[in-house]
Write an enzyme that holds these catalytic residues in place. Structure first.
Site, PDB file in Angstrom:
ATOM      1  N   SER A   1     -33.246  28.259  27.600  1.00  0.00           N
ATOM      2  CA  SER A   1     -34.675  28.513  27.691  1.00  0.00           C
ATOM      3  C   SER A   1     -35.416  27.249  27.271  1.00  0.00           C
ATOM      4  CB  SER A   1     -35.033  29.719  26.824  1.00  0.00           C
ATOM      5  OG  SER A   1     -36.369  30.061  26.990  1.00  0.00           O
TER       6      SER A   1
ATOM      7  N   HIS B   1     -34.894  29.980  31.854  1.00  0.00           N
ATOM      8  CA  HIS B   1     -36.185  30.672  31.939  1.00  0.00           C
ATOM      9  C   HIS B   1     -37.186  29.766  32.617  1.00  0.00           C
ATOM     10  CE1 HIS B   1     -34.996  33.312  28.244  1.00  0.00           C
ATOM     11  NE2 HIS B   1     -34.434  33.715  29.363  1.00  0.00           N
TER      12      HIS B   1
ATOM     13  N   ASP C   1     -32.518  36.072  24.098  1.00  0.00           N
ATOM     14  CA  ASP C   1     -31.881  36.381  25.381  1.00  0.00           C
ATOM     15  C   ASP C   1     -30.493  35.733  25.410  1.00  0.00           C
ATOM     16  OD1 ASP C   1     -31.558  37.385  27.918  1.00  0.00           O
ATOM     17  OD2 ASP C   1     -32.711  35.786  28.900  1.00  0.00           O
TER      18      ASP C   1
END
Lengths: 285, 190
Positions: B12, B39, B131
């Site tokens: 991310s 992401h 995540d």
């Protein structure tokens, strides 16, 4: 690295067994209820099935099979899980920009335009298209047939009422999509909801239609089916593409989701690319 | 683990630089496919694959639905879709965000773990959320191999920290050693 062959084999067997259980689930649902999820994409199907298993307080696919077959209300809940596709107004704004630039000029040459929006879910993209067509001065000669397998989402789509919390994203999408007015002019905010102008659905027919089992019901100048086919396996995608071809006027336009393609289907040669990035195709034979 | 047949990577915040480092270490003709969730903004375009192509000897592409998985290619989860794996084939979905993300690392890892079991290697890199933690637990549960970037070398440590807390991971490595280790892992396994 340690290798433990007998444990690994067990893991593999567990996975294979689970695939069999999910196949039994979809077979059972098909024979008992008539809904056909047998050719849905396995990874997404498995994810959605497990979500329902946990929500029902169960721990195995077999447990869900038993409950679903004996409890119609459980089937209804699973049906919602398996058939609702989330969407947003003007999802993928560049799609609408391309539609304005490349499809609207074609549609201007037609006296009457029939549009099929297949798998419209809760209707956000139907209202988006109605807004676009109105801004282009075409809406009065268009009829949009918006269909979905799921009666419950169609009822919601018909109301034209959407959560106010989504309007920020919808507004920024609308602007990026080349919107020509002020987005908030299209709805009235009431408490937690945005109520869209009823005139936007004047030329929209909402109807239940199952892409898996139903056949063609008209011929169209434009067919949208965006981010629905991703939930179908190759064989079912092939079937649905044939259905679309049989429902498409010569020189009609097909619009798919950004990462969907006709490349690997037998209809690939029946269309030319209008916009390869935005997956807009035009029937040429 | 068995012979590695698929590498999955999740990152991310700070992921661009980390991915450049790892992909840059993979040789042309790397014998294993690599699937990546980074992401990204929901309306982002081809800039990400183009950017990563510049520092990779392998082709870097955004995945199309039902695309077949081929060795020696880096596959990116497209903006605003979840990326899932079946054996030999990718699937996409527009289901709700998971861990506030679509694409979500958990979704990729969990589906890949189910499909590839002990033939999967998973890598968690820098990121400012959780995540990937559930995904790592699933990968370990299915007999796969997990590598986590040493949080001390991560621009944002929370994602690797959450992964380390979620399962008994196999290696915790500084960023610059992850690429070479993957090359070794995918060569040595039988």
């Amino acid at each position: 690295m340690s290798t433990e062959p007998e444990i690994l084999t067990e893991e593999q067997q567990k996975h294979d067994l689970e695939v069999i259980e999910i196949q039994l689930l979809t077979e059972g649902i098909y024979h008992h209820y008539g809904f056909d999820f047998r050719d849905y994409s396995m990874a997404s199907l498995r994810r959605r099935v497990w979500k329902r298993i946990y929500a029902e307080g169960l721990s195995t696919v077999s447990g869900l099979i038993e409950k679903v077959l004996h409890d119609p209300s459980c089937m209804e809940r699973l049906l919602l899980d398996l058939s609702i596709n989330t969407t947003a107004m003007f999802r993928d704004p560049t799609f609408y920009v391309a539609f304005r630039d490349k499809v609207v000029p074609l549609l201007r040459t037609y006296p009457f335009v029939r549009i099929w929006h297949a798998g419209c879910s809760t209707g956000e993209e139907v209202y988006s298209m109605a807004i676009l067509l109105q801004e282009e001065g075409l809406y009065d000669r268009c009829r949009i047939y918006a269909t979905d397998i799921n009666e419950a989402v169609l009822q919601r789509a018909k109301t034209g009422i959407f959560p106010i919390g989504t309007m920020q994203e919808n507004t920024s999408n609308y602007i990026a999509a080349g919107g020509k007015a002020t987005f908030s002019d299209y709805y009235t905010a009431r408490y937690d909801h945005a109520i869209f102008r009823p005139g936007l659905r004047e030329n929209v027919v909402f109807a239940q239609h199952n892409l898996v089992t139903d056949s063609s019901f008209n011929v169209f100048n434009v067919i949208f089916c965006r981010n629905v086919l991703i939930y179908f396996n190759n064989a079912l995608q092939e079937r649905v593409q044939q259905l679309f071809l049989n429902s498409m006027e010569m020189f009609g336009v097909l619009g798919l989701g950004r990462k969907e393609s006709i490349r690997f289907t037998s209809v690939a040669d029946d269309y030319e690319e209008l916009d390869i990035e935005e997956k807009l195709y035009r029937r040429v034979r | 683990m068995r012979k590695c047949e698929l590498v999955v990577v999740g990152c991310s915040l700070g992921g661009m630089r980390a991915l450049q480092s790892i992909l840059g270490a993979l040789p042309a003709g790397f014998a294993v496919p690599v699937a990546v969730v980074q992401h990204r903004y929901r309306n982002s375009n081809d800039a990400l694959p183009q950017f990563l192509s510049r520092t990779s000897r392998l082709p870097v592409v955004d995945v199309d639905d039902k695309q077949w998985i081929k060795a020696g290619t880096v596959y990116l989860a497209p903006a605003n879709y979840h990326l899932l794996v079946e054996r030999g084939q990718f699937e996409l979905s527009v289901d709700d965000a998971v861990a506030y993300s679509r694409p979500s690392v958990d979704v990729l890892f969990e589906s890949a773990a189910d499909a590839y079991g002990p033939s999967l290697a998973a890598v968690v890199l820098t990121g400012a959320n959780r995540d990937g933690a559930r995904g790592v637990a699933r990968v370990k549960g299915r007999g796969g191999f997990v590598i986590v970037q040493d949080p001390k070398t991560a621009e944002a440590p929370s994602m690797p920290e959450a992964a380390i807390a979620a399962a008994r991971v196999d290696r915790i490595l500084p960023l610059e050693r992850i690429g070479p280790f993957l090359v070794e892992l995918c060569r040595s396994q039988r």
